[in-house]
Design an enzyme around this catalytic site. Sequence first.
Site, PDB file in Angstrom:
ATOM      1  N   ARG A 186      31.264  28.143  52.072  1.00  0.00           N
ATOM      2  CA  ARG A 186      32.470  27.069  52.262  1.00  0.00           C
ATOM      3  C   ARG A 186      32.064  26.511  52.904  1.00  0.00           C
ATOM      4  NH1 ARG A 186      33.693  25.504  56.264  1.00  0.00           N
ATOM      5  NH2 ARG A 186      35.488  26.991  57.648  1.00  0.00           N
ATOM      6  N   GLU A 275      30.305  32.523  59.902  1.00  0.00           N
ATOM      7  CA  GLU A 275      30.686  31.121  59.924  1.00  0.00           C
ATOM      8  C   GLU A 275      30.994  30.718  58.664  1.00  0.00           C
ATOM      9  OE1 GLU A 275      30.513  28.958  62.970  1.00  0.00           O
ATOM     10  OE2 GLU A 275      31.327  28.144  62.129  1.00  0.00           O
ATOM     11  N   ASP A 276      31.600  30.160  57.914  1.00  0.00           N
ATOM     12  CA  ASP A 276      31.952  28.891  56.841  1.00  0.00           C
ATOM     13  C   ASP A 276      32.100  30.203  55.960  1.00  0.00           C
ATOM     14  OD1 ASP A 276      31.979  26.855  58.721  1.00  0.00           O
ATOM     15  OD2 ASP A 276      30.222  25.973  58.039  1.00  0.00           O
ATOM     16  N   ASN A 449      35.987  19.233  59.119  1.00  0.00           N
ATOM     17  CA  ASN A 449      34.511  17.957  59.190  1.00  0.00           C
ATOM     18  C   ASN A 449      33.905  18.366  57.578  1.00  0.00           C
ATOM     19  OD1 ASN A 449      35.050  18.186  61.782  1.00  0.00           O
ATOM     20  ND2 ASN A 449      34.298  20.540  61.504  1.00  0.00           N
ATOM     21  N   ASN A 494      36.856  20.207  68.470  1.00  0.00           N
ATOM     22  CA  ASN A 494      35.505  21.310  67.341  1.00  0.00           C
ATOM     23  C   ASN A 494      35.041  22.272  68.555  1.00  0.00           C
ATOM     24  OD1 ASN A 494      32.812  21.704  66.338  1.00  0.00           O
ATOM     25  ND2 ASN A 494      33.431  19.923  65.191  1.00  0.00           N
TER      26      ASN A 494
HETATM   27  N1  NAI Z   1      37.100  21.131  64.141  1.00  0.00           N
HETATM   28  C1  NAI Z   1      36.486  22.754  64.034  1.00  0.00           C
HETATM   29  O1  NAI Z   1      36.070  23.473  65.161  1.00  0.00           O
HETATM   30  C2  NAI Z   1      36.949  23.155  62.510  1.00  0.00           C
HETATM   31  C3  NAI Z   1      37.415  22.733  61.644  1.00  0.00           C
HETATM   32  N2  NAI Z   1      37.215  23.097  60.375  1.00  0.00           N
HETATM   33  C4  NAI Z   1      37.541  22.354  59.190  1.00  0.00           C
HETATM   34  O2  NAI Z   1      38.560  23.045  58.569  1.00  0.00           O
HETATM   35  C5  NAI Z   1      39.136  22.653  56.826  1.00  0.00           C
HETATM   36  C6  NAI Z   1      39.030  24.102  56.378  1.00  0.00           C
HETATM   37  O3  NAI Z   1      38.412  25.000  56.812  1.00  0.00           O
HETATM   38  P1  NAI Z   1      38.878  26.601  55.652  1.00  0.00           P
HETATM   39  O4  NAI Z   1      40.359  26.655  56.752  1.00  0.00           O
HETATM   40  O5  NAI Z   1      38.537  27.118  57.024  1.00  0.00           O
HETATM   41  O6  NAI Z   1      38.787  26.439  54.908  1.00  0.00           O
HETATM   42  P2  NAI Z   1      39.389  27.426  53.542  1.00  0.00           P
HETATM   43  O7  NAI Z   1      39.042  27.240  52.252  1.00  0.00           O
HETATM   44  O8  NAI Z   1      39.412  28.125  53.940  1.00  0.00           O
HETATM   45  O9  NAI Z   1      40.949  26.140  53.431  1.00  0.00           O
HETATM   46  C7  NAI Z   1      41.443  25.215  53.095  1.00  0.00           C
HETATM   47  C8  NAI Z   1      43.134  24.887  53.274  1.00  0.00           C
HETATM   48  O10 NAI Z   1      42.837  23.911  53.051  1.00  0.00           O
HETATM   49  C9  NAI Z   1      44.315  23.233  51.788  1.00  0.00           C
HETATM   50  N3  NAI Z   1      44.202  21.839  51.075  1.00  0.00           N
HETATM   51  C10 NAI Z   1      43.434  21.938  50.562  1.00  0.00           C
HETATM   52  N4  NAI Z   1      43.401  20.710  49.681  1.00  0.00           N
HETATM   53  C11 NAI Z   1      45.046  20.293  50.161  1.00  0.00           C
HETATM   54  C12 NAI Z   1      45.375  19.374  50.662  1.00  0.00           C
HETATM   55  N5  NAI Z   1      45.365  18.130  49.021  1.00  0.00           N
HETATM   56  N6  NAI Z   1      46.904  19.327  50.714  1.00  0.00           N
HETATM   57  C13 NAI Z   1      46.746  20.183  52.235  1.00  0.00           C
HETATM   58  N7  NAI Z   1      46.282  21.106  52.009  1.00  0.00           N
HETATM   59  C14 NAI Z   1      45.615  21.478  51.148  1.00  0.00           C
HETATM   60  C15 NAI Z   1      44.048  24.957  50.626  1.00  0.00           C
HETATM   61  O11 NAI Z   1      44.342  25.079  49.958  1.00  0.00           O
HETATM   62  C16 NAI Z   1      43.631  25.879  51.783  1.00  0.00           C
HETATM   63  O12 NAI Z   1      44.903  26.804  52.375  1.00  0.00           O
HETATM   64  C17 NAI Z   1      37.078  22.350  56.755  1.00  0.00           C
HETATM   65  O13 NAI Z   1      37.011  21.196  56.174  1.00  0.00           O
HETATM   66  C18 NAI Z   1      36.618  23.111  58.306  1.00  0.00           C
HETATM   67  O14 NAI Z   1      34.805  21.616  58.209  1.00  0.00           O
HETATM   68  C19 NAI Z   1      37.054  24.696  60.147  1.00  0.00           C
HETATM   69  C20 NAI Z   1      36.557  24.703  61.495  1.00  0.00           C
HETATM   70  C21 NAI Z   1      37.003  24.577  62.711  1.00  0.00           C
HETATM   71  C1  PYR Z   2      33.670  23.236  63.151  1.00  0.00           C
HETATM   72  C2  PYR Z   2      33.211  24.124  61.758  1.00  0.00           C
HETATM   73  O1  PYR Z   2      32.244  25.375  62.224  1.00  0.00           O
HETATM   74  C3  PYR Z   2      33.349  23.964  60.621  1.00  0.00           C
HETATM   75  O2  PYR Z   2      34.090  22.395  60.099  1.00  0.00           O
HETATM   76  O3  PYR Z   2      33.615  24.690  59.834  1.00  0.00           O
HETATM   77 MG    MG Z   3      32.560  26.480  60.866  1.00  0.00          MG
END
Ligand code: NAI
Ligand code: PYR
Ligand code: MG
Length: 607
Positions: A186, A275-276, A449, A494
């Site tokens: 992911r 990570e990811d 992201n 972030n």
């Molecule tokens: N800003 C930051 O520091 C961080 C940002 N992220 C971002 O968060 C996002 C998700 O990461 P994870 O939770 O690890 O992914 P994940 O795949 O575990 O979860 C994604 C979630 O979004 C839901 N989803 C998908 N389509 C949807 C829609 N149309 N409407 C509502 N919900 C929907 C899914 O059902 C799932 O529950 C990624 O884009 C990642 O880049 C993740 C970690 C840190």
């Molecule tokens: C920032 C980060 O860890 C992510 O988007 O998955």
């Molecule tokens: Mg990440």
Amino acid sequence: MWRLARCASSNLSRSLRRRCFYTAAIPGPCIVHKRGTDILHDPWFNKDTGFPLTERDRLGLRGLLPPRVISFEHQYDRFMESYRSLEKNTQGQPHGSVSLAKWRILNRLHDRNETLYYRVLIDNIKDFAPIIYTPTVGLVCQNYSGLFRRPRGMYFSAKDKGEMMSMIYNWPAHQVDMIVLTDGSRILGLGDLGVQGIGIPIGKLDIYVAAAGINPQRILPVMLDVGTNNQKLLEDPLYLGLRQPRLEGEEYLSIVDEFMEAVHTRWPKAIVQFEDFQMKWAFETLQRYRKRFCMFNDDIQGTAGVALAGLLGTVRAQGQPLSDFVNQKIVVVGAGSAGLGVLNMAIEALSRMSGNNEMAVKNKCYLLDKDGLITKERKNIDPAAAPFAKDLKDVEGLREGASPIEVVKKLKPHVLLGLSGVGGIFNEEVLKAMRESDSTKPAIFAMSNPTMNAECTAADAFKYAGPNIVFGSGSPFKDVDLGNGKVGHVNQANNMYLFPGIGLGTLLSGAHIITDGMLQAAAECLASYMTDEEIQKGILYPSIDSIRDITAEVGAAVLRAAVEEDLAEGHGDVGPRELKHMSKPETVAYVSRNMWFPVYSPLVHEK
Ligand SMILES: NC(=O)C1=CN([C@@H]2O[C@H](COP(=O)(O)OP(=O)(O)OC[C@H]3O[C@@H](n4cnc5c(N)ncnc54)[C@H](O)[C@@H]3O)[C@@H](O)[C@H]2O)C=CC1
Ligand SMILES: CC(=O)C(=O)O
Ligand SMILES: [Mg+2]
């Protein structure tokens, strides 16, 4: 209890502290076991034309370089000049190809001369973070097999089963402090990118070096290639990973187990940042390893702390006391590893604030996934999301699976936070509905992201939800001109504000595990870092320019938490007793002193 005491050395001027990093003492010698072209081809030691003549003699380099010796400063200026002319010459060209061209020029330097690379990265972190980290790193991962020139880090694949304990000794460094590990399942919001996801550990570790001063000779990016379910990659003749579907179940876990054992055997003190990983493995591996190894999951735990600091900042921006956090209605869109991590940590903090009334605070938090609002009516609910499922009688007027617009219109939330990976789902209608929020300063966090996956842009958020919002995004956006000299501030929400300090603080404490207390200390530190004046302007996090400062503070907070929990075993010559006796400012100074800074060290050859 949440404290909002300013961080230990926050009354030291930030710019003064920054300057301190530059007054590096005369560097001690560095022992190398190679000579001649082997040194020129090793980016850890190579100085290009910067080798002084005496060193050229000592290392068998005379004649292998043009005769003129160029100073480090001159090399630095030359690089920056070529970078700036690239910027000038590519003006008007498609954004993606310009970003990739910038990444290439930085990557070439990274592959050739790490000292110069990290120096330009540290000095220009605000400009370069969007290239080596999100958003460009996403594009790099998508195109990795085509961009590949030289390997970086290590690759452990399903075909290496039974070999990892010996393979780990192929890594040339005697000591490794920090490992970032992914299985590529992911990558940001881009899905399963298989082996191409290695770009993420590389980018995260670049941030470790730039922000936390982890020595680049002691970092290790790792890809666990257990296959990919991305059909396009499986069919791509250039794809560099295993061409097989992902391993599942016990087969998968046995690979991760073997890797963790191998790392622990060779470097028992190394910290492993997961990570990811796709959600199921993110939670499972965290549970499986967090009491046995020094590890954490950045997407679950790092993200949570940054989001929580942002939410507490929002309460302050509203002019309310922190205790008002318990009254905020929070809607989280995205129930994956990041969204659930955020809700878990927010609820923990809220419970503490409300005298452990967990039920009451849970009632104020709403969770949506791809099928809409999660309620107890949901069939096949994910066990990790189940604790947040709403009883329909508590959400009158809403239904199982209600869409973001239905939820926002009905609830008028104080906070709308996106971690869904779906670009644009906070559309005009949803953002306009946030104008009716019960808060005078509603918060909109589009944290997914890279940029194209953000739930909304900064410009749209201010345009449709109004100028009074507090805005955060996972990838950088420019501040928004609101007219009349007013600026809509963009916060980069972030995990880069926390993971470097979590890693550095843990390393210097010598703790063998990373506890919730240490992670909470990191979040508290970030939450208390900004002044009231900054917060009033909607500025929730420090500028990326001062990321070393905040990382020193976060690192010190983590270290002190480890000391308080009696987990600190010390690092190098500094034992647990000395750590215990350090005051808060002394701890920050100790952490800052231990940050590596790139200067050319005299190289001494030893056979
Ligand atoms: N800003 C930051 O520091 C961080 C940002 N992220 C971002 O968060 C996002 C998700 O990461 P994870 O939770 O690890 O992914 P994940 O795949 O575990 O979860 C994604 C979630 O979004 C839901 N989803 C998908 N389509 C949807 C829609 N149309 N409407 C509502 N919900 C929907 C899914 O059902 C799932 O529950 C990624 O884009 C990642 O880049 C993740 C970690 C840190
Ligand atoms: C920032 C980060 O860890 C992510 O988007 O998955
Ligand atoms: Mg990440």
